[in-house]
Design an enzyme around this catalytic site. Sequence first.
Site, PDB file in Angstrom:
ATOM      1  N   ASP A 226      37.299 -63.947   4.426  1.00  0.00           N
ATOM      2  CA  ASP A 226      37.082 -63.946   2.964  1.00  0.00           C
ATOM      3  C   ASP A 226      35.361 -63.500   3.302  1.00  0.00           C
ATOM      4  O   ASP A 226      34.531 -64.340   3.607  1.00  0.00           O
ATOM      5  CB  ASP A 226      36.748 -65.765   2.565  1.00  0.00           C
ATOM      6  CG  ASP A 226      36.687 -65.727   1.730  1.00  0.00           C
ATOM      7  OD1 ASP A 226      37.646 -65.717   0.489  1.00  0.00           O
ATOM      8  OD2 ASP A 226      35.931 -66.269   1.159  1.00  0.00           O
ATOM      9  N   ASN A 234      30.905 -60.050  -8.957  1.00  0.00           N
ATOM     10  CA  ASN A 234      31.544 -59.559  -9.720  1.00  0.00           C
ATOM     11  C   ASN A 234      31.161 -60.053 -11.082  1.00  0.00           C
ATOM     12  O   ASN A 234      31.402 -58.968 -12.403  1.00  0.00           O
ATOM     13  CB  ASN A 234      33.338 -60.537  -9.986  1.00  0.00           C
ATOM     14  CG  ASN A 234      34.136 -59.983  -9.662  1.00  0.00           C
ATOM     15  OD1 ASN A 234      34.376 -58.749  -9.198  1.00  0.00           O
ATOM     16  ND2 ASN A 234      34.792 -60.608  -8.666  1.00  0.00           N
ATOM     17  N   HIS A 239      33.571 -56.717 -12.218  1.00  0.00           N
ATOM     18  CA  HIS A 239      34.719 -56.093 -12.115  1.00  0.00           C
ATOM     19  C   HIS A 239      34.732 -55.095 -11.399  1.00  0.00           C
ATOM     20  O   HIS A 239      35.735 -55.121 -10.071  1.00  0.00           O
ATOM     21  CB  HIS A 239      35.673 -56.328 -13.081  1.00  0.00           C
ATOM     22  CG  HIS A 239      36.078 -58.969 -12.770  1.00  0.00           C
ATOM     23  ND1 HIS A 239      35.708 -59.268 -12.470  1.00  0.00           N
ATOM     24  CD2 HIS A 239      34.880 -58.884 -13.863  1.00  0.00           C
ATOM     25  CE1 HIS A 239      35.824 -60.355 -13.058  1.00  0.00           C
ATOM     26  NE2 HIS A 239      35.389 -60.138 -14.204  1.00  0.00           N
ATOM     27  N   ASP A 243      36.086 -54.475  -7.215  1.00  0.00           N
ATOM     28  CA  ASP A 243      37.294 -53.527  -6.817  1.00  0.00           C
ATOM     29  C   ASP A 243      36.976 -52.933  -5.821  1.00  0.00           C
ATOM     30  O   ASP A 243      37.159 -52.954  -4.924  1.00  0.00           O
ATOM     31  CB  ASP A 243      37.963 -53.385  -8.341  1.00  0.00           C
ATOM     32  CG  ASP A 243      38.714 -54.304  -9.163  1.00  0.00           C
ATOM     33  OD1 ASP A 243      38.165 -55.684  -8.444  1.00  0.00           O
ATOM     34  OD2 ASP A 243      38.877 -54.111 -10.106  1.00  0.00           O
ATOM     35  N   GLU A 269      39.378 -62.342  -2.801  1.00  0.00           N
ATOM     36  CA  GLU A 269      38.596 -61.544  -1.666  1.00  0.00           C
ATOM     37  C   GLU A 269      39.455 -62.436  -0.037  1.00  0.00           C
ATOM     38  O   GLU A 269      38.107 -61.945   0.402  1.00  0.00           O
ATOM     39  CB  GLU A 269      37.785 -62.358  -2.248  1.00  0.00           C
ATOM     40  CG  GLU A 269      37.011 -63.521  -2.166  1.00  0.00           C
ATOM     41  CD  GLU A 269      37.352 -64.046  -3.306  1.00  0.00           C
ATOM     42  OE1 GLU A 269      36.767 -65.356  -3.048  1.00  0.00           O
ATOM     43  OE2 GLU A 269      38.143 -64.297  -4.067  1.00  0.00           O
TER      44      GLU A 269
END
Length: 362
Positions: A226, A234, A239, A243, A269
């Site tokens: 994680d 973000n 964002h 990504d 994530e």
Amino acid sequence: MKSLLTSPKRGVMPITTKVKILTLFFGTLPVAIMLVVGYDSSLYQEPDFNKAMALALAMTILIALFSSKLIARWMVSKQLGEIKNFCGQVKKGDYGVYFNLPSEHSEGQEENEVISLMRDMNWMVHQISIRESKLQEMILEMESAQQELYEQRQALETANRELLTMQHQLRESNQELNQAFLKMQDMAMTDPLTQLPNRRFFFTFMEQELSRVSRYNEAIALIMIDIDHFKKINDGYGHQAGDQVLQELAAILKNRKRASDVAARMGGEEFALVLPHTQLAAAVSLAVDLHELIQEHIFLRDSDAPISVTASFGLCVFSGSPYPDIDEIYQCADQTLYASKNAGRNSIHYYDRTSGHSVKVA
């Protein structure tokens, strides 16, 4: 011709026999009269008279015997010519020809053999005409049937070509559908952002692997990863930058994992790494390598604001009975991941089956 003139029919006397009888009768009649008249006269006593009578009688008998056929031919020459013409017409296929004959005699009356023959020939030609008509009808029916068969064959060949075309089109459509199905299946099992297998594929693969390792008593490891403080990435960089971080981390997993390992994006994530045939030491070693690679990697290198990213790891290994089900092994790895999160993140924890607790590696 001989059989025509001499063959008897239904007991009727032949023409040649009749001619012989008539010739003998009329030829011997004068001789007989001379013999009767001269019996009481002096002529009967003369040797020359007797010789003349004997010669006349002999000549009469010879003429009757040998001229009968000539006379018979002369008597039936007209009918024979008609028969010849009749046969010529029949040979040419004209079955409408016939002899114009008088009405047939009643039973018991004699009839000329030639006329009887001509009457029979009329009957035979009539029968031949009837049979030819029937034969022509049969030929026409056969030709019609042959034409129908030809048309049916043409129709079948056309239908067969159409079926082959349809079969080819169906085969192509089937191939396209199979390709589309495989593509959709791949899309359904693939995360579109990172191109890693998705959560659905992960659980399908894990279920198969757990069935296999329990059957062969092999080891299996699961690592959960994680990204730390991903929400801040973000919020701070957008964002699109988030990504890209996910894509770059996925690339690290792809490049480092073994061919038999499966890396998947579980959502957000969070990532998972399934390690078949892997004991605890090897799983921990791989987790440490990945932890260092992520920590040392410069994310967003080509952007105006490159960043460093850390990740928390939780792993669980099972190498003997009893094997857990898929929910138990997933929950085990997830708990060790939360242990890393609760320990301050950027760390690795594994599940110790002996103590039943999570143990920190780094």
